[in-house]
Design an enzyme around this catalytic site. Sequence first.
Site, PDB file in Angstrom:
ATOM      1  N   GLU A 139       0.847  -1.189   0.000  1.00 18.42           N
ATOM      2  CA  GLU A 139       0.000   0.000   0.000  1.00 18.42           C
ATOM      3  C   GLU A 139       0.880   1.234   0.000  1.00 18.42           C
ATOM      4  OE1 GLU A 139      -2.828  -0.281   3.184  1.00 18.42           O
ATOM      5  OE2 GLU A 139      -3.629  -2.178   2.493  1.00 18.42           O
TER       6      GLU A 139
ATOM      7  N   HIS B  52      -8.536   9.594   3.938  1.00 14.48           N
ATOM      8  CA  HIS B  52      -8.234   8.560   2.943  1.00 14.48           C
ATOM      9  C   HIS B  52      -8.484   9.141   1.556  1.00 14.48           C
ATOM     10  CE1 HIS B  52      -7.981   4.783   0.832  1.00 14.48           C
ATOM     11  NE2 HIS B  52      -7.604   4.198   1.960  1.00 14.48           N
TER      12      HIS B  52
ATOM     13  N   ARG C   7      -0.648   8.719   2.347  1.00 13.01           N
ATOM     14  CA  ARG C   7      -2.043   9.160   2.237  1.00 13.01           C
ATOM     15  C   ARG C   7      -2.215  10.674   2.332  1.00 13.01           C
ATOM     16  NH1 ARG C   7      -4.918   4.480   5.984  1.00 13.01           N
ATOM     17  NH2 ARG C   7      -4.838   2.841   4.408  1.00 13.01           N
TER      18      ARG C   7
ATOM     19  N   HIS D 111     -10.621   9.482   7.664  1.00 14.59           N
ATOM     20  CA  HIS D 111     -10.394   8.046   7.818  1.00 14.59           C
ATOM     21  C   HIS D 111      -9.825   7.663   9.179  1.00 14.59           C
ATOM     22  CE1 HIS D 111      -9.831   3.970   6.453  1.00 14.59           C
ATOM     23  NE2 HIS D 111      -8.517   4.013   6.622  1.00 14.59           N
TER      24      HIS D 111
ATOM     25  N   ARG E  30      -0.429   8.336   9.606  1.00 10.22           N
ATOM     26  CA  ARG E  30      -0.292   6.881   9.770  1.00 10.22           C
ATOM     27  C   ARG E  30       0.085   6.204   8.469  1.00 10.22           C
ATOM     28  NH1 ARG E  30      -3.870   2.570   8.989  1.00 10.22           N
ATOM     29  NH2 ARG E  30      -5.598   3.996   8.569  1.00 10.22           N
TER      30      ARG E  30
END
Length: 527
Positions: A122, A250, A297, A358, A393
Site C-alpha cells: 500500500e 483517505h 495518504r 479516515h 499513519r
Amino acid sequence: MNADKRIFQTDFLVIGSGISGLTFALKVANQFKDCTVTIVTKNEKNECNTKYAQGGIATVWNKTVDSFEQHIQDTLIAGDGICDEKVVKMVVEEAPDRLNELIEWGAKFDKLKDGSYSLGREGGHSQDRILHHKDITGAEIERALIEQVEAKENITFLDYHYSIDLITEHQVKQKQTKRKENITCFGAYVLDIKKSIVKTFSAKVTMLATGGNGQVYNTTTNPVVATGDGIAMAYRAKAEIADVEFIQFHPTALFNPGEYPAFLISEAVRGEGAILRDFEGNRFMKKYDDREELASRDIVARAIDNELKQSGAPHVYLDCTHMDYEEFIKHFPNINEKCISLGIDVRKDYIPVSPAQHYICGGVDVNKKAKTSLKNLYACGEVTRSGLHGGNRLASNSLLEGIVYAHNAYQNLTKRFHKIKEPDSIPLWNDSGVVKNMEKVLITHDRNEVKTIMSNYVGIVRSNERLLRAERRLRGLYEDNKRLYDHSELSVDLCELRNLITTAYLITQFSKTRKENKGGFYSADLV
C-alpha cells in the site's frame, strides 16, 4: 454484581470491542483465570472500526526481501518527523509475534498456491508486507477474536452498553482535580441502552479501546459509532491528550452522494496498480510526488483536494481498467460487488473517488506499556497517541498498533495487577432533576452543524481564519449542549453529540497551536 442492580464490580473493564479491546480481554482472561473481565460496547459486538478495515495488517514477513529497518523507515517517512523512533522500532519488531498469535486464534489470511502468505503493498510501503483476507481483513480478525472471547467463562460481553464517563477522584471524593495531579481511574458509568438505566462499573483496571471520531466530519469511512467517545471521556477525566490535529483523510473513498458512511476503496487497489486520473481522464500524481499513486495518504489526499479545487469537479477517478480482472475479483470481491451495484464495470469504467476522513493519529497519550496519565487507566488503538503514527499513519499500521499495545498492557499488568487495590465506595450515577428530552430535532441539528463546521473549516486544508470561525461556532454549540445535557434524561444521541463537540473543539484548539505543516495537518497560512 453488588446487591444494587445498578452497581457492578469487575477486575478488568474493557470499553470497546475492536481488535485492541478484544485482544487485551483475551490475554488478561487467560492470565488471570480467577478474575473477571467485562467488555462493554455501545452497539453490536462486532460494530467497530476494526470491522471496516479493508487493506490488512503490516508486518515484515518475507525477510529475504524485507527487513525491520525498511518497515521502520517507511513508518518514519510517513509520520513526517513526528514519530517516536523507539516506539516505531518496538512495534515493528513485535509485529511477527503478534501476527502469529492472531493466526493461532483462528484469523485466516490469504495464501498463494504454494501455501505461503499473499503479501500486498500500500501507499508509503517500500515492500510487499500487508497480510490480508481479501478486502475484508478487519471483519475476519474481528470474527476470530469474538469467537475466542465468547469461549472464555471469565469474560462477560455486554453489547448495547454505552460508556458515559470515567470514574475518578472527582466522583469518589467529590472534589475537583487538575490535569497534572495524580488522578486514579476507578471504572466508568455506563448506560444500559435497552433498559435505559445508568450502571456503575467499579474496576481495578480500565482499558479504553473505543476507536476513532470520524463522525465529526461530513464525509468519513468510519462507522456511525465512531464519535470520539474515548478521547472525550479521557479529556473530561483530565487525562493527557496529544496530536489530535493530525487527521488522516483517505484519498479514495467511493464518490456516491447520499451514502453514509463513505464506502472505502482500499489503498491496496493502488498497491496492485490502479491509477488516479482527474475529471478529464489525465494522470496527475507525478506533479505532487515521485512515488505517484503510492505516495503516503496525506500527500495523495492533498493532491486530490487541490485538483478538485482547481477544476471545480466533484471527484477524480481511479482507473483499474488495465488490471487483471480475475485477480481483481479475487483480491477485492466486495469492492467489485459494490461497483457492480452502482453500474460500474471496473474492466471498462473508472471508479469515481474523493477523499474522506479516515483516521485520527492523535488521542489519549500513552507510554509503551499503554498506560495513560491516569492511574489504572490503559488505552490502545485509534483512541490513543502512542507515538507510532506521528503526523500521518502508514497504511495498515493501525491494526498492528492495536495488538502490540494490547499485549504490552497485558504484560505490564502481569507484574503489577496484584498490587492494585479494590476501588473505594463509588457513588451511583446522579440523575435527579432531569426530564425526558423531547427536543431530538435539536440534537440532530447540532450534530449536523458540527460536521459542517469541521468539514468546512478544519478539513484537509486549514487556515487561521477558518480555525477561529470553527472555534466560535463550536463554543456556542458546547454551551447549548451543556444546558441540554445537564437537564435531560440521557440518551446515546445526546451523549454522542457531547463527545463530538468535545473532540471537534480539541482538534480545532490543537490545530491553532501547530506552527508547522506536518503529515495530516496543513494550514494555508504556513506555506
